[in-house]
Write a protein that holds these residues in place. Structure first.
Motif, PDB file in Angstrom:
ATOM      1  N   ALA A 121       1.039  -1.327   0.080  1.00 53.45           N
ATOM      2  CA  ALA A 121       0.098   0.028  -0.059  1.00 53.45           C
ATOM      3  C   ALA A 121       1.067   1.321  -0.055  1.00 53.45           C
ATOM      4  O   ALA A 121       2.161   1.258  -0.459  1.00 53.45           O
ATOM      5  CB  ALA A 121      -1.052  -0.077   1.023  1.00 53.45           C
ATOM      6  N   ASP A 122       0.509   2.423   0.542  1.00 50.53           N
ATOM      7  CA  ASP A 122       0.978   3.678   0.018  1.00 50.53           C
ATOM      8  C   ASP A 122       2.006   4.160   1.112  1.00 50.53           C
ATOM      9  O   ASP A 122       1.846   5.245   1.311  1.00 50.53           O
ATOM     10  CB  ASP A 122      -0.250   4.685  -0.265  1.00 50.53           C
ATOM     11  N   SER A 123       2.916   3.326   1.333  1.00 51.13           N
ATOM     12  CA  SER A 123       3.881   4.085   2.452  1.00 51.13           C
ATOM     13  C   SER A 123       5.260   3.872   1.680  1.00 51.13           C
ATOM     14  O   SER A 123       5.834   2.681   1.685  1.00 51.13           O
ATOM     15  CB  SER A 123       4.005   3.372   3.883  1.00 51.13           C
ATOM     16  N   PRO A 124       5.720   4.932   0.945  1.00 50.10           N
ATOM     17  CA  PRO A 124       6.902   4.558   0.059  1.00 50.10           C
ATOM     18  C   PRO A 124       8.222   4.614   0.959  1.00 50.10           C
ATOM     19  O   PRO A 124       8.455   4.819   2.126  1.00 50.10           O
ATOM     20  CB  PRO A 124       6.982   5.951  -0.782  1.00 50.10           C
ATOM     21  N   ILE A 125       9.284   3.926   0.072  1.00 50.66           N
ATOM     22  CA  ILE A 125      10.462   3.838   0.634  1.00 50.66           C
ATOM     23  C   ILE A 125      11.438   4.621  -0.408  1.00 50.66           C
ATOM     24  O   ILE A 125      11.331   4.232  -1.668  1.00 50.66           O
ATOM     25  CB  ILE A 125      10.889   2.241   0.875  1.00 50.66           C
ATOM     26  N   VAL A 126      12.334   5.370   0.058  1.00 49.29           N
ATOM     27  CA  VAL A 126      13.064   5.927  -0.767  1.00 49.29           C
ATOM     28  C   VAL A 126      14.680   5.825  -0.535  1.00 49.29           C
ATOM     29  O   VAL A 126      15.143   5.833   0.583  1.00 49.29           O
ATOM     30  CB  VAL A 126      13.023   7.755  -0.464  1.00 49.29           C
ATOM     31  N   LEU A 127      15.402   5.247  -1.632  1.00 51.98           N
ATOM     32  CA  LEU A 127      16.614   4.692  -1.308  1.00 51.98           C
ATOM     33  C   LEU A 127      17.661   5.795  -2.061  1.00 51.98           C
ATOM     34  O   LEU A 127      17.580   5.838  -3.539  1.00 51.98           O
ATOM     35  CB  LEU A 127      16.952   3.358  -1.901  1.00 51.98           C
ATOM     36  N   ASP A 128      18.963   6.231  -1.456  1.00 53.56           N
ATOM     37  CA  ASP A 128      19.886   7.061  -2.026  1.00 53.56           C
ATOM     38  C   ASP A 128      20.976   5.891  -2.518  1.00 53.56           C
ATOM     39  O   ASP A 128      21.779   5.513  -1.558  1.00 53.56           O
ATOM     40  CB  ASP A 128      20.352   7.946  -1.042  1.00 53.56           C
ATOM     41  N   LEU A 129      21.069   5.636  -3.794  1.00 52.88           N
ATOM     42  CA  LEU A 129      22.050   4.686  -4.297  1.00 52.88           C
ATOM     43  C   LEU A 129      23.235   5.537  -4.979  1.00 52.88           C
ATOM     44  O   LEU A 129      24.038   4.820  -5.713  1.00 52.88           O
ATOM     45  CB  LEU A 129      21.535   3.779  -5.377  1.00 52.88           C
ATOM     46  N   GLY A 130      23.381   6.755  -4.825  1.00 55.38           N
ATOM     47  CA  GLY A 130      24.682   7.460  -5.205  1.00 55.38           C
ATOM     48  C   GLY A 130      24.176   7.938  -6.731  1.00 55.38           C
ATOM     49  O   GLY A 130      25.007   8.798  -7.117  1.00 55.38           O
ATOM     50  N   ALA A 131      23.044   7.684  -7.302  1.00 52.68           N
ATOM     51  CA  ALA A 131      22.827   8.345  -8.554  1.00 52.68           C
ATOM     52  C   ALA A 131      22.196   9.758  -8.294  1.00 52.68           C
ATOM     53  O   ALA A 131      21.975  10.370  -7.270  1.00 52.68           O
ATOM     54  CB  ALA A 131      21.816   7.363  -9.377  1.00 52.68           C
ATOM     55  N   ALA A 132      21.743  10.414  -9.419  1.00 53.53           N
ATOM     56  CA  ALA A 132      21.380  11.757  -9.289  1.00 53.53           C
ATOM     57  C   ALA A 132      20.062  11.780  -8.667  1.00 53.53           C
ATOM     58  O   ALA A 132      19.842  12.790  -8.034  1.00 53.53           O
ATOM     59  CB  ALA A 132      21.318  12.407 -10.908  1.00 53.53           C
ATOM     60  N   GLU A 133      19.249  10.566  -8.935  1.00 51.22           N
ATOM     61  CA  GLU A 133      18.021  10.748  -8.337  1.00 51.22           C
ATOM     62  C   GLU A 133      17.688   9.538  -7.461  1.00 51.22           C
ATOM     63  O   GLU A 133      18.262   8.505  -7.969  1.00 51.22           O
ATOM     64  CB  GLU A 133      16.936  10.776  -9.417  1.00 51.22           C
ATOM     65  N   PRO A 134      17.125   9.466  -6.256  1.00 53.05           N
ATOM     66  CA  PRO A 134      17.060   8.266  -5.553  1.00 53.05           C
ATOM     67  C   PRO A 134      15.984   7.315  -5.985  1.00 53.05           C
ATOM     68  O   PRO A 134      15.082   7.747  -7.088  1.00 53.05           O
ATOM     69  CB  PRO A 134      16.346   8.831  -4.212  1.00 53.05           C
ATOM     70  N   ALA A 135      16.013   6.171  -5.754  1.00 56.74           N
ATOM     71  CA  ALA A 135      15.230   5.125  -6.011  1.00 56.74           C
ATOM     72  C   ALA A 135      13.959   5.170  -5.295  1.00 56.74           C
ATOM     73  O   ALA A 135      14.016   5.079  -4.149  1.00 56.74           O
ATOM     74  CB  ALA A 135      15.666   3.539  -6.163  1.00 56.74           C
ATOM     75  N   VAL A 184      23.154   0.949  -0.759  1.00 57.56           N
ATOM     76  CA  VAL A 184      22.412   1.964  -0.071  1.00 57.56           C
ATOM     77  C   VAL A 184      23.118   2.901   0.772  1.00 57.56           C
ATOM     78  O   VAL A 184      23.757   2.599   1.602  1.00 57.56           O
ATOM     79  CB  VAL A 184      21.061   1.272   0.734  1.00 57.56           C
ATOM     80  N   ARG A 185      23.163   4.172   0.432  1.00 61.52           N
ATOM     81  CA  ARG A 185      23.781   5.498   1.364  1.00 61.52           C
ATOM     82  C   ARG A 185      22.789   5.822   2.364  1.00 61.52           C
ATOM     83  O   ARG A 185      23.249   6.104   3.623  1.00 61.52           O
ATOM     84  CB  ARG A 185      24.258   6.169   0.491  1.00 61.52           C
ATOM     85  N   ARG A 186      21.556   6.114   2.043  1.00 67.73           N
ATOM     86  CA  ARG A 186      20.631   6.440   2.992  1.00 67.73           C
ATOM     87  C   ARG A 186      19.268   5.750   2.536  1.00 67.73           C
ATOM     88  O   ARG A 186      19.108   5.695   1.415  1.00 67.73           O
ATOM     89  CB  ARG A 186      20.654   8.066   2.978  1.00 67.73           C
ATOM     90  N   ALA A 187      18.229   5.676   3.350  1.00 69.34           N
ATOM     91  CA  ALA A 187      17.117   5.155   2.905  1.00 69.34           C
ATOM     92  C   ALA A 187      15.975   6.082   3.930  1.00 69.34           C
ATOM     93  O   ALA A 187      16.254   6.158   5.214  1.00 69.34           O
ATOM     94  CB  ALA A 187      16.938   3.671   3.171  1.00 69.34           C
ATOM     95  N   ALA A 188      14.706   6.279   3.460  1.00 66.16           N
ATOM     96  CA  ALA A 188      13.922   6.720   4.272  1.00 66.16           C
ATOM     97  C   ALA A 188      12.721   5.912   4.133  1.00 66.16           C
ATOM     98  O   ALA A 188      12.306   5.558   2.810  1.00 66.16           O
ATOM     99  CB  ALA A 188      13.485   8.384   3.784  1.00 66.16           C
ATOM    100  N   LEU A 189      11.856   5.590   4.971  1.00 66.44           N
ATOM    101  CA  LEU A 189      10.621   4.996   5.101  1.00 66.44           C
ATOM    102  C   LEU A 189       9.559   5.982   5.536  1.00 66.44           C
ATOM    103  O   LEU A 189       9.811   6.787   6.720  1.00 66.44           O
ATOM    104  CB  LEU A 189      10.481   3.856   6.248  1.00 66.44           C
ATOM    105  N   ARG A 207      14.952  13.852  -3.964  1.00 59.81           N
ATOM    106  CA  ARG A 207      16.112  14.073  -3.148  1.00 59.81           C
ATOM    107  C   ARG A 207      16.311  15.212  -2.314  1.00 59.81           C
ATOM    108  O   ARG A 207      16.902  15.048  -1.264  1.00 59.81           O
ATOM    109  CB  ARG A 207      17.356  14.309  -4.470  1.00 59.81           C
ATOM    110  N   ASP A 208      15.385  16.030  -2.610  1.00 60.95           N
ATOM    111  CA  ASP A 208      15.206  17.326  -1.414  1.00 60.95           C
ATOM    112  C   ASP A 208      14.821  16.824  -0.434  1.00 60.95           C
ATOM    113  O   ASP A 208      15.353  17.312   0.718  1.00 60.95           O
ATOM    114  CB  ASP A 208      14.436  18.233  -2.192  1.00 60.95           C
ATOM    115  N   LEU A 209      13.690  15.920  -0.478  1.00 63.69           N
ATOM    116  CA  LEU A 209      13.327  15.456   0.870  1.00 63.69           C
ATOM    117  C   LEU A 209      14.184  14.452   1.678  1.00 63.69           C
ATOM    118  O   LEU A 209      14.345  14.690   2.871  1.00 63.69           O
ATOM    119  CB  LEU A 209      11.950  14.457   0.590  1.00 63.69           C
TER     120      LEU A 209
END
Length: 252
Positions: A121-135, A184-189, A207-209
């Motif tokens: 459902a609608d709780s996203p995970i954001v992964l900083d993998l070192g690219a310009a934009e996170p996954a 993964v460098r950073r991750a947000a749930l 990325r701003d977030l």
């Protein structure tokens, strides 16, 4: 996990009890977002979404802390089954039973920065993998329903071709969006209430977030979300305020 900093914050909708819940441990994190029931709908259950998320969190934390390394869908299915057993007096076949969105992230033994993830459902995970934009891992099935009347949503909940949530059906766990990522460098749930600065208001990119979470912490993301919500004009479109929960994991 050595070298991993975890910070979190959660805040209810003003004037209400929090139906989000976050729980973390060494190398893992869980965010649960309970679905606020529609007015006049009891779901055949004496318990509300706050009760559900707290018990799901406890069951998930027990499995993650035990380091059994079972697949995340199996872990979630077991947690749902355990919560089912905690209220057998309720109508567990009612599709309006309390439900929750789930986000789980777990470090995998081996290569540094390797994680397994699950989103239901609608709780996203954001992964900083070192690219310009996170996954960004999202389960957007609820966004693609043909109709949003009470009857249509009820029929689509935990049904093929609809959307899936953690409620009373353990098999829903195996409909989650799952995968793994390395580096993964950073991750947000995030509960969807903490993702509003991006998803609803368009005030930030992903990325701003992440950068805001990293520099100022989850509480600042929630503060800015509340400020944006306060500027919404009155109207029927969605909830003006929402529970907001954010967890940030950072490799140090």
């Amino acid at each position: 996990m050595e070298g991993m900093l975890i910070v979190q914050a959660s805040e209810p909708t003003p004037g209400r009890r929090n139906e989000d819940y976050a729980v973390t441990g060494p190398g893992w994190a869980v965010v649960l977002d309970g679905a606020t029931p529609r007015p006049g709908v009891d779901g055949g259950c004496a318990h509300g979404p706050g009760w559900l998320v707290r018990r799901l969190a406890g069951a998930l934390a027990g499995g993650l802390a035990a380091e059994r390394h079972e697949p995340l869908p199996d872990l979630l299915a077991g947690a749902i089954e355990a919560v089912r057993a905690a209220h057998p007096e309720c109508d567990l076949d009612d599709p309006d039973s309390p439900s929750a969105a789930v986000a789980i992230l777990r470090h995998r033994d081996g290569e540094a920065g390797e994680f397994d993830w699950l989103v239901l459902a609608d709780s996203p995970i954001v992964l900083d993998l070192g690219a310009a934009e996170p996954a960004v891992i999202r389960d957007d099935r609820v966004d693609r329903l043909p109709a949003y009347t009470a009857e249509a949503v009820r029929a689509a909940r935990n049904a093929p071709g609809g959307f899936w949530v953690a409620s009373t059906r353990p098999e829903a766990a195996h409909q989650a969006v799952t995968g793994s990522a390395t580096g993964v460098r950073r991750a947000a749930l995030l509960s969807d209430g903490a993702a509003r600065l991006v998803e609803r208001f368009g005030l930030l990119g992903w990325r701003d977030l992440l950068d805001l979470l990293d520099r100022y912490g989850p509480a600042e993301v929630i503060r800015r979300t509340r400020a944006a919500e306060a500027e919404l004009p009155p109207g029927p479109r969605g909830k003006r305020y929402d529970d907001a929960t954010a967890v940030l994991l950072t490799r140090r």
